[in-house]
Design a protein around this motif. Structure first.
Motif, mmCIF file in Angstrom:
data_model
loop_
_atom_site.group_PDB
_atom_site.id
_atom_site.type_symbol
_atom_site.label_atom_id
_atom_site.label_comp_id
_atom_site.label_asym_id
_atom_site.label_seq_id
_atom_site.Cartn_x
_atom_site.Cartn_y
_atom_site.Cartn_z
ATOM 1 N N TRP A 173 -44.595 -57.594 41.668
ATOM 2 C CA TRP A 173 -43.479 -58.488 41.952
ATOM 3 C C TRP A 173 -42.331 -58.099 41.025
ATOM 4 O O TRP A 173 -42.499 -58.065 39.801
ATOM 5 N N ALA A 174 -41.176 -57.792 41.613
ATOM 6 C CA ALA A 174 -40.012 -57.358 40.846
ATOM 7 C C ALA A 174 -38.953 -58.455 40.882
ATOM 8 O O ALA A 174 -38.465 -58.825 41.960
ATOM 9 N N ASN A 175 -38.594 -58.983 39.731
ATOM 10 C CA ASN A 175 -37.663 -60.113 39.634
ATOM 11 C C ASN A 175 -36.220 -59.655 39.774
ATOM 12 O O ASN A 175 -35.814 -58.654 39.197
ATOM 13 N N VAL A 176 -35.451 -60.447 40.536
ATOM 14 C CA VAL A 176 -34.025 -60.177 40.769
ATOM 15 C C VAL A 176 -33.292 -61.502 40.663
ATOM 16 O O VAL A 176 -33.025 -62.165 41.672
ATOM 17 N N GLY A 177 -32.980 -61.963 39.462
ATOM 18 C CA GLY A 177 -32.351 -63.266 39.320
ATOM 19 C C GLY A 177 -33.341 -64.356 39.675
ATOM 20 O O GLY A 177 -34.386 -64.504 39.048
ATOM 21 N N VAL A 178 -33.039 -65.151 40.717
ATOM 22 C CA VAL A 178 -33.942 -66.217 41.155
ATOM 23 C C VAL A 178 -34.862 -65.755 42.279
ATOM 24 O O VAL A 178 -35.671 -66.533 42.785
ATOM 25 N N SER A 179 -34.741 -64.496 42.692
ATOM 26 C CA SER A 179 -35.521 -63.965 43.804
ATOM 27 C C SER A 179 -36.394 -62.804 43.339
ATOM 28 O O SER A 179 -36.342 -62.394 42.177
ATOM 29 N N GLN A 180 -37.188 -62.268 44.279
ATOM 30 C CA GLN A 180 -38.078 -61.166 43.964
ATOM 31 C C GLN A 180 -38.197 -60.208 45.146
ATOM 32 O O GLN A 180 -37.931 -60.574 46.291
ATOM 33 N N PHE A 181 -38.629 -58.983 44.845
ATOM 34 C CA PHE A 181 -39.262 -58.110 45.809
ATOM 35 C C PHE A 181 -40.764 -58.223 45.584
ATOM 36 O O PHE A 181 -41.226 -58.161 44.438
ATOM 37 N N HIS A 182 -41.530 -58.371 46.659
ATOM 38 C CA HIS A 182 -42.983 -58.278 46.587
ATOM 39 C C HIS A 182 -43.381 -56.944 47.191
ATOM 40 O O HIS A 182 -42.973 -56.610 48.313
ATOM 41 N N LEU A 183 -44.203 -56.184 46.452
ATOM 42 C CA LEU A 183 -44.453 -54.781 46.787
ATOM 43 C C LEU A 183 -45.944 -54.469 46.757
ATOM 44 O O LEU A 183 -46.435 -53.726 45.894
ATOM 45 N N PRO A 184 -46.701 -55.021 47.708
ATOM 46 C CA PRO A 184 -48.132 -54.714 47.753
ATOM 47 C C PRO A 184 -48.380 -53.284 48.219
ATOM 48 O O PRO A 184 -47.588 -52.715 48.967
ATOM 49 N N THR A 185 -49.491 -52.714 47.788
ATOM 50 C CA THR A 185 -49.835 -51.355 48.182
ATOM 51 C C THR A 185 -50.310 -51.319 49.629
ATOM 52 O O THR A 185 -51.092 -52.159 50.064
ATOM 53 N N GLY A 186 -49.817 -50.351 50.378
ATOM 54 C CA GLY A 186 -50.217 -50.179 51.768
ATOM 55 C C GLY A 186 -49.296 -49.192 52.449
ATOM 56 O O GLY A 186 -48.425 -48.583 51.818
ATOM 57 N N GLU A 187 -49.485 -49.043 53.737
ATOM 58 C CA GLU A 187 -48.607 -48.168 54.505
ATOM 59 C C GLU A 187 -47.171 -48.662 54.389
ATOM 60 O O GLU A 187 -46.895 -49.851 54.505
ATOM 61 N N ALA A 188 -46.233 -47.746 54.186
ATOM 62 C CA ALA A 188 -44.845 -48.115 53.905
ATOM 63 C C ALA A 188 -44.251 -48.979 55.006
ATOM 64 O O ALA A 188 -44.424 -48.702 56.194
ATOM 65 N N GLN A 189 -43.549 -50.022 54.604
ATOM 66 C CA GLN A 189 -42.780 -50.849 55.525
ATOM 67 C C GLN A 189 -41.297 -50.643 55.250
ATOM 68 O O GLN A 189 -40.875 -50.519 54.093
ATOM 69 N N VAL A 190 -40.508 -50.626 56.333
ATOM 70 C CA VAL A 190 -39.074 -50.414 56.206
ATOM 71 C C VAL A 190 -38.352 -51.549 56.911
ATOM 72 O O VAL A 190 -38.502 -51.741 58.122
#
Length: 294
Positions: free
Chosen positions: A61-78
């Motif tokens: 989980w990558a924090n961006v102010g009050v929000s996040q990116f969630h980045l689970p391992t798996g086949e790439a999603q775009v």
């Protein structure tokens, strides 16, 4: 009644209305390689890995102010569109992006500069448009996700606006040729029509929080649109349809949480990416994502 004094209000009170959606908490994109994801989201963009949750090697989980990116391992999603970011310092961003080439060469990673933004492509093809802080455009933030913009088919904008107005209960309108949906304070979903071919939906998602959690669920369930029942505090839907005729307009999974969800408005740690072990000042490690008082 006689004797009442009317007070003239000098402010536009409706400008402060949020509507039913009050949080854009995360954008979820699967990544095949956590090391490259760290190089991109943490080292290149200057975001902060959540120090408390999902600290293993199969999700980040990558924090961006009050929000996040969630980045689970798996086949790439775009994501079929662009995620907008605001970061504090353009020059520092460009330095980090250039440095990250040594880790990300041979992938789809790249960046280009424009007058008022930097367009960045992640190692798997996700497009991110990075802006400098601008209170008039993005509110009083120095770090955050002010918008997620989706590419949609021609002729779908009016129905998309009706969906978010009538089913979700969020302020939505067509402005400047795009549909803008207010989903949190200063944060929008944007839909832009394109004649280009739109790739098939691959399962990426966004997460919102609704005040009228049950009311929206009932409207979605009536139309058969609930895609998953997660817990007492959470459900999901994928299809955006025109309320007038049920026509499918676009697909992106919405993870919906209640305002009683244990993670609602959780305070996030954000680092000052300008601080390094070779350029250090005591007490400046943390970054306040909002602008100081005027």
């Amino acid at each position: 009644m006689d004797g009442l004094t009317r007070i003239e209000c000098p402010w536009n009170r409706t400008a402060e209305n949020l509507g039913n959606s009050v949080e854009l908490q995360h954008v979820n994109l699967r990544v095949p390689d956590q090391l490259k994801a760290t190089a991109f989201y943490i080292s290149a963009l200057g975001l902060t890995r959540d120090p408390y949750l999902l600290t293993g090697i199969d999700n980040m989980w990558a924090n961006v102010g009050v929000s996040q990116f969630h980045l689970p391992t798996g086949e790439a999603q775009v994501l079929r569109g662009v995620v907008g970011l605001v970061v504090p310092d353009r020059a520092q961003l460009l330095h980090r992006l250039q440095t990250a080439r040594r880790w990300l060469d041979g992938t789809k990673y790249g960046f280009t500069e424009a007058a008022d933004h930097v367009d960045v492509t992640c190692p798997w093809g996700n497009r991110i448009r990075v802006h400098s802080p601008d209170a008039e455009r993005f509110g009083r933030i120095v770090l955050g996700i002010p918008y997620v913009a989706f590419d949609v088919a021609p002729g779908t904008l009016p129905g998309i606006v009706r969906f978010y107005q009538q089913i979700v209960g969020a302020p939505a309108a067509i402005e400047g040729g795009e549909a803008r949906v207010l989903v949190a304070n200063g944060q929008y979903l944007i839909f832009r029509e394109t004649d280009a071919s739109i790739p098939p939906y691959d399962g990426h998602h966004i997460q919102l929080a609704f005040v009228d959690f049950g009311g929206v669920h009932a409207k979605l369930a009536e139309r058969g649109l609930i895609s998953q029942e997660d817990s007492q505090h959470q459900y999901r839907f994928i299809d955006i349809v025109d309320p007038e005729d049920g026509r499918l307009l676009f697909q992106v999974e919405h993870e919906i949480r209640s305002t009683t969800h244990p993670l609602f408005m959780r305070k996030l740690v954000n680092r000052n990416a300008a601080i390094t072990n070779t350029l250090y000042a005591t007490g400046h490690e943390a970054l306040n994502w909002a602008m100081a008082p005027e």
